[in-house]
Scaffold this motif. Structure first.
Motif, short mmCIF file in Angstrom:
data_model
loop_
_atom_site.label_atom_id
_atom_site.label_comp_id
_atom_site.label_asym_id
_atom_site.label_seq_id
_atom_site.Cartn_x
_atom_site.Cartn_y
_atom_site.Cartn_z
N TYR A 1 0.85 -1.20 0.00
CA TYR A 1 0.00 0.00 0.00
C TYR A 1 0.89 1.25 0.00
O TYR A 1 0.64 2.21 -0.73
CB TYR A 1 -0.92 0.01 1.22
CG TYR A 1 -1.77 1.26 1.31
CD1 TYR A 1 -2.96 1.36 0.58
CD2 TYR A 1 -1.39 2.33 2.12
CE1 TYR A 1 -3.74 2.51 0.64
CE2 TYR A 1 -2.17 3.48 2.19
CZ TYR A 1 -3.33 3.56 1.45
OH TYR A 1 -4.10 4.70 1.51
N LYS B 1 -21.21 -7.87 -1.72
CA LYS B 1 -21.83 -6.56 -1.96
C LYS B 1 -20.74 -5.51 -2.09
O LYS B 1 -19.64 -5.67 -1.58
CB LYS B 1 -22.78 -6.20 -0.81
CG LYS B 1 -23.96 -7.15 -0.67
CD LYS B 1 -24.88 -6.74 0.45
CE LYS B 1 -26.06 -7.71 0.56
NZ LYS B 1 -26.98 -7.34 1.66
N ASP B 2 -21.07 -4.39 -2.76
CA ASP B 2 -20.11 -3.31 -2.99
C ASP B 2 -20.51 -2.11 -2.13
O ASP B 2 -21.56 -1.50 -2.34
CB ASP B 2 -20.11 -2.92 -4.47
CG ASP B 2 -19.04 -1.89 -4.81
OD1 ASP B 2 -18.39 -1.38 -3.87
OD2 ASP B 2 -18.86 -1.61 -6.00
N PHE B 3 -19.66 -1.78 -1.15
CA PHE B 3 -19.92 -0.65 -0.25
C PHE B 3 -19.03 0.54 -0.59
O PHE B 3 -18.80 1.42 0.26
CB PHE B 3 -19.69 -1.07 1.21
CG PHE B 3 -20.68 -2.08 1.71
CD1 PHE B 3 -21.87 -1.67 2.29
CD2 PHE B 3 -20.43 -3.44 1.60
CE1 PHE B 3 -22.79 -2.60 2.77
CE2 PHE B 3 -21.34 -4.38 2.07
CZ PHE B 3 -22.53 -3.95 2.64
N LYS B 4 -18.52 0.56 -1.80
CA LYS B 4 -17.63 1.64 -2.21
C LYS B 4 -18.28 3.00 -1.95
O LYS B 4 -19.41 3.25 -2.37
CB LYS B 4 -17.30 1.49 -3.69
CG LYS B 4 -16.03 2.24 -4.11
CD LYS B 4 -15.81 2.12 -5.61
CE LYS B 4 -15.46 0.69 -6.00
NZ LYS B 4 -16.49 0.07 -6.85
N GLY B 5 -17.56 3.88 -1.25
CA GLY B 5 -18.08 5.21 -0.99
C GLY B 5 -19.00 5.29 0.21
O GLY B 5 -19.53 6.37 0.52
N ASP C 1 -20.28 3.29 4.27
CA ASP C 1 -19.91 2.44 5.40
C ASP C 1 -20.84 1.24 5.48
O ASP C 1 -21.99 1.27 5.04
CB ASP C 1 -19.99 3.23 6.71
CG ASP C 1 -18.79 4.15 6.90
OD1 ASP C 1 -17.74 3.87 6.28
OD2 ASP C 1 -18.92 5.13 7.65
N ASN D 1 -17.62 -2.62 10.61
CA ASN D 1 -17.03 -1.45 9.95
C ASN D 1 -15.70 -1.08 10.62
O ASN D 1 -14.70 -0.80 9.95
CB ASN D 1 -18.00 -0.27 10.02
CG ASN D 1 -17.78 0.73 8.92
OD1 ASN D 1 -17.71 0.38 7.75
ND2 ASN D 1 -17.63 1.99 9.29
N ASN E 1 -11.91 -1.34 8.95
CA ASN E 1 -11.12 -0.10 8.89
C ASN E 1 -9.77 -0.22 9.58
O ASN E 1 -8.98 0.72 9.57
CB ASN E 1 -11.91 1.07 9.48
CG ASN E 1 -13.00 1.56 8.53
OD1 ASN E 1 -12.89 1.39 7.32
ND2 ASN E 1 -14.05 2.15 9.07
#
Length: 332
Positions: free
Chosen positions: A126, A271-275, A277, A284, A288
């Motif tokens: 990263y 599922k896509d949680f892009k953008g 929470d 969550n 993170n």
């Protein structure tokens, strides 16, 4: 025999198509999971459905299957808790599961998680790949795996494969199982769980979830782990107490966590949680904590060998039912 297979990803379709020809089956693949009335309605005109994890054969969906003339409800998974088995039996469905598939698929993922955390590869890549920072810092320093003790909880096919892989890398491997194994002394030293937790730099879970026994990874379990150890769970999400994991990570007692499973994972995985929470604040918070926490979306079986095993066993189960009226892998 017309067969509808749910939750089939594009990369898996060629495997289904080839094996369908081998077993002389008329197979239709859908990327949909069985989770709504609309997805249950896709089974109209089919004799058999093949489910995967996160396909829910509940009362409502089973009633529709019965109405549509479906006779066989198969799952290409080891777990069967996504099927209302008592009600399905009541309705007379013939059901079967896949008792095992390539243990290497799960074991290799567990080892990958462990080695990435041990060598801080997510942190490092990263930093270089996203931040374009190629300096070497103290966070990249690590032990070598041959100077580590790895504890494997659960010594079935997958657990023993994981133990062999770590042994091959030079690690000292400890193991614990409710039913001690014989003839494995050259690979793993069997000890009691408390000793395994106290001595292991990396702990890998490969045990089943037994509801009456409750969660395995609790505050007490984590407190018994060696300070600064890494925990890997590629088994079952129900085994772990997520708030306890968060607490152990926040305190620094647990250095790293690699998981391929979550409890009630269908609310998060695939599922896509892009953008945005995730609704569950604890999950969550856990996610993170990357790069100390590595989460993969239940993809342990997502390999060429494992997918072939799961499909072929499912088609074998159906063929056995049709030809004999019974199946060795039937759900009892």
């Amino acid at each position: 025999m017309k067969v509808l297979c749910y939750g089939v990803r594009d990369v898996e379709r060629p495997f289904f198509e080839k094996l369908a020809k081998d077993y002389n089956l008329e197979v239709t693949c859908t990327s949909n999971f069985l989770n709504t009335k609309e997805t249950a309605e896709l089974a109209k005109g089919f004799d058999c459905v093949v489910l995967r994890a996160n396909c829910f054969a509940n009362k409502e969906n089973l009633d529709l299957y019965k109405e549509y003339g479906v006779e066989y409800v198969l799952t290409r998974t080891v777990g069967t808790n996504h099927i209302d088995i008592p009600y399905a039996k009541e309705l007379g469905f013939k059901m079967a599961f896949v008792p095992f598939y390539s243990p290497n698929a799960i074991s290799e993922l567990a080892v990958t998680h462990a080695m990435m955390l041990l060598r801080h590869m997510s942190y490092t890549t990263y930093k270089t790949g996203v931040k374009k920072d190629f300096t070497v810092d103290a966070n990249m320093f690590s032990k070598e795996i041959r100077n580590c003790t790895v504890g494997v909880v659960g010594l079935g096919r997958i657990g023993m494969t994981t133990a062999k892989l770590f042994k091959g890398l030079g690690a000292n491997v400890l193991g614990q199982d409710l039913f001690p194994k014989t003839g494995v002394e050259d690979i793993v030293t069997q000890v009691e769980l408390d000793e395994l937790l106290a001595k292991s730099d990396i702990v890998c879970l490969h045990c089943p979830f037994i509801p009456e026994n409750g969660k395995v990874v609790t505050k007490e379990f984590l407190a018994k782990m060696k300070e600064g150890a890494i925990l890997i769970n590629a088994a079952r999400g129900e085994l772990q107490d997520v708030p306890a994991l968060v607490e152990a990570l926040e305190s620094g007692h647990l250095a790293g966590l690699g998981i391929d499973v979550l409890e009630n994972e269908s609310t998060v995985f695939f599922k896509d949680f892009k953008g945005g929470d995730i609704e569950d604040p604890t999950i969550n918070k856990l996610i993170n904590m990357y790069p100390r926490v590595l989460v993969s979306p239940h993809m342990g079986s997502y390999t060429d060998e494992a997918v072939t095993n799961m499909i072929e066993t499912s088609f074998q189960n159906l063929t056995e039912f049709v030809e004999t009226g019974d199946c060795k892998n039937k759900i009892k």
